[in-house]
Design an enzyme around this catalytic site. Sequence first.
Site: not given
Length: 744
Positions: A550, A598, A694
Amino acid sequence: MWTLLWLFIFQRESNNGVYFAGMFRIANFEFIPEYRHTDSTEFLSMATKIANVVNDVYRKSPVSKLYQQSVISDISTNNKGGLLVHFWMVFVVTSMNSHSLCEECVGAILRDSVHTSLLNRSSVGFLLSLPVDIDSIVVNAALRSEYTGTDAKCVDDLYAGRPGTRLPLHVSVPQGGLLCHVKLSTTPGYLARLTIASFAIEPTACVSSSLTVYDSLIPLRTKVLYKVCDPVNSASNFSLVSTGNVMFLSFSLGQGSKMFIGYFEAITEKSCSSALITLGQSASEGVITSPHHPSFFPPQCDCTWEFQTPDGSLGVALTFHNYMLTEKGLRGCEHGWWRINEVIYCGDYVDHHTVFRVAHPRTEIEFRCSSKFSDPPLSAEYRSYNISEPCADGHFLCSTGLCVSAERRCDGVDDCLDESDEVYCSKPPCDGFAQQHPDYACNGVRDCEDGSDEANCTQEVPCTPISYRCRNGKCIRKRNAECDGVPDCADKSDESHCACGRPAPVRARVVGGSEAQEGEWPWQVSMHFAGTFYCGASVIAADWLLSAAHCFSRDRLSDPQQWKAHLGMRSQGTAKFVVGIRRIVVHEFYSARNFDYDIALLQLSSPWPLALSSHIQPICLPPSSQAVPAGHNCWVTGWGSKAEEDKDLPQILQKAEVQVISQTVCKGRYSPVSPRMLCAGVMTGERDACRGDSGGPLSCREPSGGHWFLTGIVSWGAGCGRPNLPGVYTRVSKFAAWIREHIP
């Protein structure tokens, strides 16, 4: 002197040129073959008429002082009547007024100039004297190199008549640095299909070499069908189909010898819809497929199927091979929109089979393409099934729709492929370990007082998803055999690649603090986009990093040239090694709807120097058999926010000790958790990953050998540090084979 001055002014204006590519449909005009030839009288006459209209619009617009000219590149048709006009617009600007020429602004001028009438309830209006379909207007910003053209030796224009003739495509370039264009067109009423048989390039994430296929006759960004950036061979032969009768190929060929081989042909537009299909009670009745299967299907399509079973006790079951349907939420569908008996579903690609059942004797299915680009082909076998008993006696019904033997429920093996047979399971009694329950046996945790669950762990067994596979192809029962300091495989391959996950001892730590020490997490990477910190990553090899998909999935974030990796860094701005990114490999099944798959691989422009090994070191990659029990302590690290409401990010690398949460609890907190995800945190919400973390690592230490493994990748969660809502991580062990496919 005056001539030199004039040339100087012209050069300045050219350097400040801003270019746009566009397309729109003119209704009520018939396409004639002469329009295919840009030097024909018919084309020149029509092109002049259209250019004069576009010129009048922009010379009377707010940007008239910047507007220079419009050039009609091609005239074609889209098999729906009228003419498709492909054009270029050129503006000359200075830095002071460049903001006035945004892509949306230039397109809005053209759309606002089309006068439509509410009376005819049509999208066709009048652009001065031309009947233009306002919904067909596309305007994209373009590069000067795309407008000015290419080397004449690297431009071609091919035409295919009726189906049955394949026109070969063979481009071989010994000297790199060229931009090649090929226009493909067929007789109106047919579609264009391109088959790529071989494409020899060096994979560089489309930076220096790529093949881009457009659903138009000029390079319009919003009309891209597909972009090929990896080598293609005859074994992976694939084809693309246009929505009309034209295609445009753009080759960006970097240094070195490059070659593209394939063929182009006209095909008949076939309907993917079927009339009423009556089902019997056999195991399999037939197959429904995406349009033009096995070709990739285009971004625009519409299919319908109707099914009828013999009686009300039977429903319809669809078995997909690489696809699944989930009920549509608030977000749009990225890979297929489905309406099944008035309920809307979204499709997503997965790496396993699923069965979708409709508990009704009559079923109406509508499928619409909804991807931005061409999607891989999909198919589903259809049959009838007993609504009251979807699975045979002695079988368990999975959430994926599969039926597995009831004996395989709660055996530790994900037979359902979505873990629905392995959650909400209680630990078996120790006297049941006579057959050695595979989930709890040899996972490094002593579950029985006598230790029988951890005995005979190097015994060879049939290979399963939770057994450790040695290099010689043999499998052993011990799940965490990798780099634990004990040679468990007969060929000792489990200890052969263990120069990872062993940071140098840290002399001092902040007791009870959250700031990491110098060299404590040598695999931690800070990823910067356009000079700004954006995500985290982990070093896994000399020139490879692992991060979250992402972080790179949006168009502007997918350009590797905009990224820099900062390695060997504790405090922002003090990296021991800063390097560019050569290639970004986002997992092909990544879904932005639910963050499944992901994961992304990043190839560095150059390897980090071995002299920096005390500051930079790869973390160990877990094998597919890795077992990390609930309650196991791991660490999440990154430069993300310290709290959910914080706006400023810390300068010093932060660390937080978290615990792995059982998959049963994880699924109870978040319904969309897939087998490729795991939860970690503390249920009180005191420690968690947050914004900016992230892509960073969830590092877990193997107790016996002391090596650190990359168990998870920071993916998503509900806020930061909220009670009973732990962080969700990508489970790296599920991608062991995928990583090996891309890293030599």
